[in-house]
Write an enzyme that holds these catalytic residues in place. Structure first.
Site, PDB file in Angstrom:
ATOM      1  N   HIS A  28     -13.466   4.200   7.623  1.00  0.00           N
ATOM      2  CA  HIS A  28     -11.950   4.007   8.128  1.00  0.00           C
ATOM      3  C   HIS A  28     -12.396   5.568   9.003  1.00  0.00           C
ATOM      4  O   HIS A  28     -12.291   6.269   7.803  1.00  0.00           O
ATOM      5  CB  HIS A  28     -10.730   3.884   7.080  1.00  0.00           C
ATOM      6  CG  HIS A  28     -10.695   2.590   6.679  1.00  0.00           C
ATOM      7  ND1 HIS A  28     -12.090   2.026   5.935  1.00  0.00           N
ATOM      8  CD2 HIS A  28      -9.872   1.614   7.276  1.00  0.00           C
ATOM      9  CE1 HIS A  28     -11.131   0.526   5.678  1.00  0.00           C
ATOM     10  NE2 HIS A  28     -10.191   0.799   6.092  1.00  0.00           N
ATOM     11  N   HIS A  68      -8.686   4.438   2.451  1.00  0.00           N
ATOM     12  CA  HIS A  68      -9.723   3.610   2.972  1.00  0.00           C
ATOM     13  C   HIS A  68     -10.301   4.478   3.736  1.00  0.00           C
ATOM     14  O   HIS A  68     -11.493   4.929   4.256  1.00  0.00           O
ATOM     15  CB  HIS A  68      -8.654   3.292   4.680  1.00  0.00           C
ATOM     16  CG  HIS A  68      -7.675   3.617   4.819  1.00  0.00           C
ATOM     17  ND1 HIS A  68      -6.313   3.404   3.872  1.00  0.00           N
ATOM     18  CD2 HIS A  68      -7.219   4.821   5.443  1.00  0.00           C
ATOM     19  CE1 HIS A  68      -5.287   4.284   4.468  1.00  0.00           C
ATOM     20  NE2 HIS A  68      -5.949   4.528   5.949  1.00  0.00           N
ATOM     21  N   GLY A 116      -7.310   3.044  -3.201  1.00  0.00           N
ATOM     22  CA  GLY A 116      -7.543   2.779  -2.102  1.00  0.00           C
ATOM     23  C   GLY A 116      -6.415   1.473  -2.264  1.00  0.00           C
ATOM     24  O   GLY A 116      -5.939   1.169  -0.980  1.00  0.00           O
ATOM     25  N   GLY A 158       1.193   4.104   6.042  1.00  0.00           N
ATOM     26  CA  GLY A 158       0.851   2.858   4.855  1.00  0.00           C
ATOM     27  C   GLY A 158       0.914   3.038   3.363  1.00  0.00           C
ATOM     28  O   GLY A 158       1.692   1.888   2.451  1.00  0.00           O
ATOM     29  N   ASN A 187       0.561   9.325  11.828  1.00  0.00           N
ATOM     30  CA  ASN A 187      -0.154   8.907  12.627  1.00  0.00           C
ATOM     31  C   ASN A 187       0.831   8.184  13.920  1.00  0.00           C
ATOM     32  O   ASN A 187       0.259   7.882  15.092  1.00  0.00           O
ATOM     33  CB  ASN A 187      -1.773   9.274  12.636  1.00  0.00           C
ATOM     34  CG  ASN A 187      -1.216   8.004  11.963  1.00  0.00           C
ATOM     35  OD1 ASN A 187      -1.549   7.100  11.842  1.00  0.00           O
ATOM     36  ND2 ASN A 187      -3.205   8.340  11.148  1.00  0.00           N
ATOM     37  N   ILE A 189       0.237   4.941  12.665  1.00  0.00           N
ATOM     38  CA  ILE A 189      -0.207   3.943  13.099  1.00  0.00           C
ATOM     39  C   ILE A 189      -1.132   3.015  11.676  1.00  0.00           C
ATOM     40  O   ILE A 189      -1.306   3.522  10.792  1.00  0.00           O
ATOM     41  CB  ILE A 189      -1.686   4.460  14.053  1.00  0.00           C
ATOM     42  CG1 ILE A 189      -1.842   4.748  15.397  1.00  0.00           C
ATOM     43  CG2 ILE A 189      -2.926   2.839  14.350  1.00  0.00           C
ATOM     44  CD1 ILE A 189      -1.351   3.572  16.796  1.00  0.00           C
ATOM     45  N   HIS A 262      -8.572   3.148  13.448  1.00  0.00           N
ATOM     46  CA  HIS A 262      -8.585   2.932  11.546  1.00  0.00           C
ATOM     47  C   HIS A 262      -9.060   1.941  11.299  1.00  0.00           C
ATOM     48  O   HIS A 262      -9.723   2.947   9.613  1.00  0.00           O
ATOM     49  CB  HIS A 262      -7.081   1.917  11.908  1.00  0.00           C
ATOM     50  CG  HIS A 262      -6.687   1.726  10.145  1.00  0.00           C
ATOM     51  ND1 HIS A 262      -6.705   1.191   8.816  1.00  0.00           N
ATOM     52  CD2 HIS A 262      -5.660   2.373   9.858  1.00  0.00           C
ATOM     53  CE1 HIS A 262      -6.145   1.466   8.310  1.00  0.00           C
ATOM     54  NE2 HIS A 262      -5.748   2.337   8.178  1.00  0.00           N
ATOM     55  N   ARG A 355       7.278  -6.443 -33.113  1.00  0.00           N
ATOM     56  CA  ARG A 355       7.814  -5.420 -32.336  1.00  0.00           C
ATOM     57  C   ARG A 355       8.214  -4.405 -33.069  1.00  0.00           C
ATOM     58  O   ARG A 355       7.780  -2.789 -32.553  1.00  0.00           O
ATOM     59  CB  ARG A 355       8.007  -5.541 -31.165  1.00  0.00           C
ATOM     60  CG  ARG A 355       9.256  -5.949 -31.904  1.00  0.00           C
ATOM     61  CD  ARG A 355      11.012  -6.451 -30.492  1.00  0.00           C
ATOM     62  NE  ARG A 355      12.186  -6.773 -31.368  1.00  0.00           N
ATOM     63  CZ  ARG A 355      13.194  -7.249 -30.596  1.00  0.00           C
ATOM     64  NH1 ARG A 355      13.319  -6.177 -29.522  1.00  0.00           N
ATOM     65  NH2 ARG A 355      14.043  -7.606 -31.375  1.00  0.00           N
ATOM     66  N   GLU A 409       8.513  -0.510 -13.164  1.00  0.00           N
ATOM     67  CA  GLU A 409       7.396  -0.826 -13.752  1.00  0.00           C
ATOM     68  C   GLU A 409       6.676  -0.737 -13.493  1.00  0.00           C
ATOM     69  O   GLU A 409       4.862  -0.388 -14.006  1.00  0.00           O
ATOM     70  CB  GLU A 409       7.398  -2.530 -14.314  1.00  0.00           C
ATOM     71  CG  GLU A 409       8.274  -2.992 -14.950  1.00  0.00           C
ATOM     72  CD  GLU A 409       9.403  -4.050 -14.966  1.00  0.00           C
ATOM     73  OE1 GLU A 409      10.578  -3.688 -15.429  1.00  0.00           O
ATOM     74  OE2 GLU A 409       9.770  -2.920 -13.243  1.00  0.00           O
ATOM     75  N   HIS A 471      11.888 -14.875 -18.317  1.00  0.00           N
ATOM     76  CA  HIS A 471      11.342 -14.985 -19.890  1.00  0.00           C
ATOM     77  C   HIS A 471      10.130 -15.113 -20.501  1.00  0.00           C
ATOM     78  O   HIS A 471      10.057 -13.713 -21.277  1.00  0.00           O
ATOM     79  CB  HIS A 471      12.497 -13.394 -20.472  1.00  0.00           C
ATOM     80  CG  HIS A 471      13.688 -12.559 -19.972  1.00  0.00           C
ATOM     81  ND1 HIS A 471      14.033 -13.025 -17.712  1.00  0.00           N
ATOM     82  CD2 HIS A 471      14.144 -11.549 -19.977  1.00  0.00           C
ATOM     83  CE1 HIS A 471      15.247 -12.555 -18.057  1.00  0.00           C
ATOM     84  NE2 HIS A 471      15.029 -11.379 -19.045  1.00  0.00           N
ATOM     85  N   ARG A 518       9.442 -10.914 -30.282  1.00  0.00           N
ATOM     86  CA  ARG A 518      10.494 -10.536 -30.792  1.00  0.00           C
ATOM     87  C   ARG A 518      11.138 -10.939 -32.344  1.00  0.00           C
ATOM     88  O   ARG A 518      12.248 -10.627 -32.889  1.00  0.00           O
ATOM     89  CB  ARG A 518      11.393 -11.019 -29.673  1.00  0.00           C
ATOM     90  CG  ARG A 518      13.207 -10.518 -29.754  1.00  0.00           C
ATOM     91  CD  ARG A 518      13.708 -10.844 -29.237  1.00  0.00           C
ATOM     92  NE  ARG A 518      13.804 -12.928 -29.409  1.00  0.00           N
ATOM     93  CZ  ARG A 518      15.173 -13.066 -28.239  1.00  0.00           C
ATOM     94  NH1 ARG A 518      16.106 -12.717 -27.632  1.00  0.00           N
ATOM     95  NH2 ARG A 518      15.429 -14.538 -28.513  1.00  0.00           N
TER      96      ARG A 518
END
Length: 661
Positions: A28, A68, A116, A158, A187, A189, A262, A355, A409, A471, A518
């Site tokens: 790139h 990249h 990445g 990105g 940029n 792009i 790119h 738990r 998360e 769940h 649980r």
């Protein structure tokens, strides 16, 4: 700041980058050409680091979230004297080389994070900046400042389009991480073309709403970059986003400003034209002006002097604060597991959800491992992840060890990676096992970087009950086991939970998942007197046959108790004397053992059955599919006992399958 020297460094970075990318015929070039000035400014002037000590704790960090553009980073690390040679640059993107296609932590010195997957670098930067505040609060004294550095991140369009940057940036603003400085290579792009195709939001307004300081300038003015960086440092209660307008592929006569530059090599002709356009001899490949190395020789001396002064501070500090110095070294304490189990005082037959046992583990181990830092994605109570002997970390309390991540998360896991990368801390995070889907990409980077992050995943099966199939985790254990270098631990009782927690704390080479119940589970009376040692091998004998072993029942988690109870429920005395029960909390560790140990537990001439409340995928290696009691469809909503009965997780079904072996 000598702008003439910085211009020379930027030019050298552009030329070296396009040569390496063209040699690989892959890469790139857009970012290295478009943002070379920022690299020259940071490594040639602004940042504090020691190329000979790339893991120095008080260095400024730089994370290339837009991974990249890796040749941007490799070129500047090479100039700065990190152990990346010109031969390494020539082997860019080639098998066995240290200059991988995207930066990889632990492979090339000076790379502070594996990046990445776009956006995760920014989130890890938040974790690093968060780590700096905790370390500074903990180790700095009135007489000595041991921790005092900045975290710099370079993002692209990105990165900011990915949802994780929203999660992480929102939390960073809330926590007022003022020493986090993010440069936005704006940029306009991406691979598909102009950002106008899909990304027209007001980034400046968005970051203002997060509580950030937002500054704007040109990528091609050193005065502006320096002024904006100083402004960022002057505001201590807000992270800063510096938007730098740039031209992707700057210097390429035919591709500058286009999507073509790119993600593909320029091509031989365009490389030559670009070099001519930049005033460089096109016939020279991988050529670096000797002056560049001389510039960095002087720079290295300056930085070494700063490092030596820091070492003087450290020596004085460690003498005056010997206990803090031991803590700072983060030396692992051994033989804690047996002490933890003894302290818990469990007796055979006691019932406790794993738990809840995990909560006891956190309470015990956090009192010994003072660098254990944890948090949950808005599930502190159901996850049982609070640290009882600590306060909550906040913008007003940097000494807290418990972090409220909110319903984020993905960012939580990536931030934990940043905390682990920081070097002082052992982080853990918590959510429901079914919600591990939200953070899986960050878990994958934990595994890639060989980080010992702990993932506390509760509500681990259909026994969640009334919450229903959304769940109830059924496919999650198998999907997580599919990730290389991840240890999935599903302990079968409270004592096992304490043990696998302890081993996870000792493991700094891979992330550990703790899949916890649980519902309450009884403490199992264990046949193996050395089970605490053998559980480290992934499996041990929980109940032994009184005769020659003909049948082996393997179970994990809550199903260990189900198998044991099923055998006890039978009125046929002596019928099951040839049965061995194996508790296998970690299949990956068991498979990693020598064949001798595997055969010792599971003899080749024995019939094998597996019981686990999840899909059967992966267990076929040990048992015939017909001999695996599993859940291979989504769950159902209803009381846990009724759901279990619906899926045949009953004594009657277990006994029926044993009889049919």
């Amino acid at each position: 700041m000598d702008k003439i020297k910085l211009e020379k460094i930027a030019l050298a970075s552009r030329i070296l980058s396009i040569d390496a990318i063209q040699e690989a015929n892959s890469g790139h070039p857009g970012l290295p050409l478009g943002a070379a000035e920022l690299g020259a400014y940071l490594y040639g002037y602004a940042m504090n680091y020691n190329a000979d000590k790339p893991d120095w704790i008080n260095r400024d960090r730089f994370i290339l979230s837009a991974g990249h553009g890796s040749m941007f980073l490799y070129s500047h690390l090479h100039f700065a004297g990190f152990k990346i040679s010109i031969e390494d640059i020539k082997n860019f993107r080639k098998l066995g080389g240290i200059c991988a296609g995207h930066p990889e932590y632990g492979i090339a010195p000076g790379v502070d994070a594996t990046t990445g997957p776009l956006g995760q670098g920014l989130a890890m930067g938040v974790g690093v900046a968060l780590g700096e505040t905790i370390a500074a609060d903990k180790y700095n004294t009135d007489e000595h400042t041991l921790i005092d550095h900045y975290t710099y991140v370079l993002v692209g369009d990105g990165c900011l389009a990915e949802g994780i940057t929203s999660e992480a940036s929102s939390l960073a603003g809330h926590l007022k991480l003022g020493k986090l400085i993010v440069f936005y290579d704006s940029n306009r792009i991406t691979i598909d073309g102009s950002t106008d195709l899909s990304f027209t939001e007001n980034v400046e307004a968005r970051y203002h709403s997060y509580g950030w300081q937002v500054l704007k300038g040109s990528m091609y003015s050193y005065d502006e970059i320096d002024r904006l960086t100083q402004e960022a440092k002057n505001i201590t209660d807000k992270p800063t986003l510096i938007i730098l307008e740039s031209d992707i592929g700057k210097g390429s006569p035919n591709k500058q400003g286009t999507a073509d530059v790119h993600g593909s090599a320029l091509g031989v002709e365009e490389v030559a034209l670009t070099k001519e356009n930049l005033g460089v001899d096109p016939s020279k490949k991988f050529y670096v002006e000797p002056e560049i190395y001389k510039i960095y020789e002087n720079r290295k001396k300056e930085l070494k002097n700063k490092y030596n002064k820091w070492m003087d501070v450290y020596e004085s500090w460690s003498k005056q604060n010997p206990e803090l110095a031991i803590d700072f070294s983060n030396v692992k304490k051994c033989n804690l597991i047996k002490d933890a189990i003894k302290a818990a005082g469990y007796k055979s037959g006691d019932s406790l959800a794993t738990r809840e046992a995990s909560a006891k583990a956190i309470s015990y181990y956090s009192s010994v491992y003072t660098n254990l830092v944890g948090g949950s994605a808005d599930l502190s109570t159901p996850n049982r992840t609070s640290i009882p002997n600590s306060t909550v970390y906040s913008a007003d309390n940097r000494g807290g060890r418990y972090i409220h991540y909110g319903v984020r998360e993905f960012a939580m896991a990536a931030i934990a990676n940043g905390l682990s990368l920081y070097g002082c801390f052992k982080p853990f995070v918590g959510t429901f096992l079914a919600f591990s889907d939200y953070l899986r990409p960050a878990l994958r980077l934990s595994a890639l970087m060989k980080l010992g992050v702990l993932y506390v995943f509760t509500h681990d099966s259909i026994y969640v009950g009334e919450d229903g199939p959304t769940h109830q985790a059924v496919e999650h254990l198998a999907s997580l086991r599919a990730i290389p270098n991840v240890l999935v631990q599903r302990p079968g009782d409270p004592e096992e939970t304490l043990a696998v927690w302890g081993y996870a704390l000792e493991n700094d080479e891979s992330p550990t998942i703790l899949a916890l119940t649980r519902q309450g589970l009884p403490v199992i009376e264990k046949y193996d007197p050395n089970w605490i040692d053998n559980i480290k091998k992934g499996a041990y004998i929980a109940k032994e046959a009184t005769k020659s072993v003909k049948k082996v029942i393997i179970a994990t988690g809550s199903e260990v108790a189900l198998v044991m109870d099923s055998l006890k429920s039978s009125n046929d005395d002596g019928k099951f004397d040839d049965i061995r029960v194996i508790s296998m909390p970690c299949r990956e560790l068991f498979y990693a053992q020598a064949e001798e140990y595997q055969k010792k537990l599971v003899p080749k001439n024995a019939s094998v059955m597996v019981v686990e409340a999840g899909i059967k995928m992966g267990w076929e290696r040990l048992a015939d599919p017909d001999n695996i009691l599993s859940v291979d469809v989504f769950g159902e909503s209803g009381p846990a006992s009724e759901v279990a009965k619906h899926f045949n997780f009953t004594n009657e079904k277990v006994l029926e399958m044993i009889n049919n072996l």
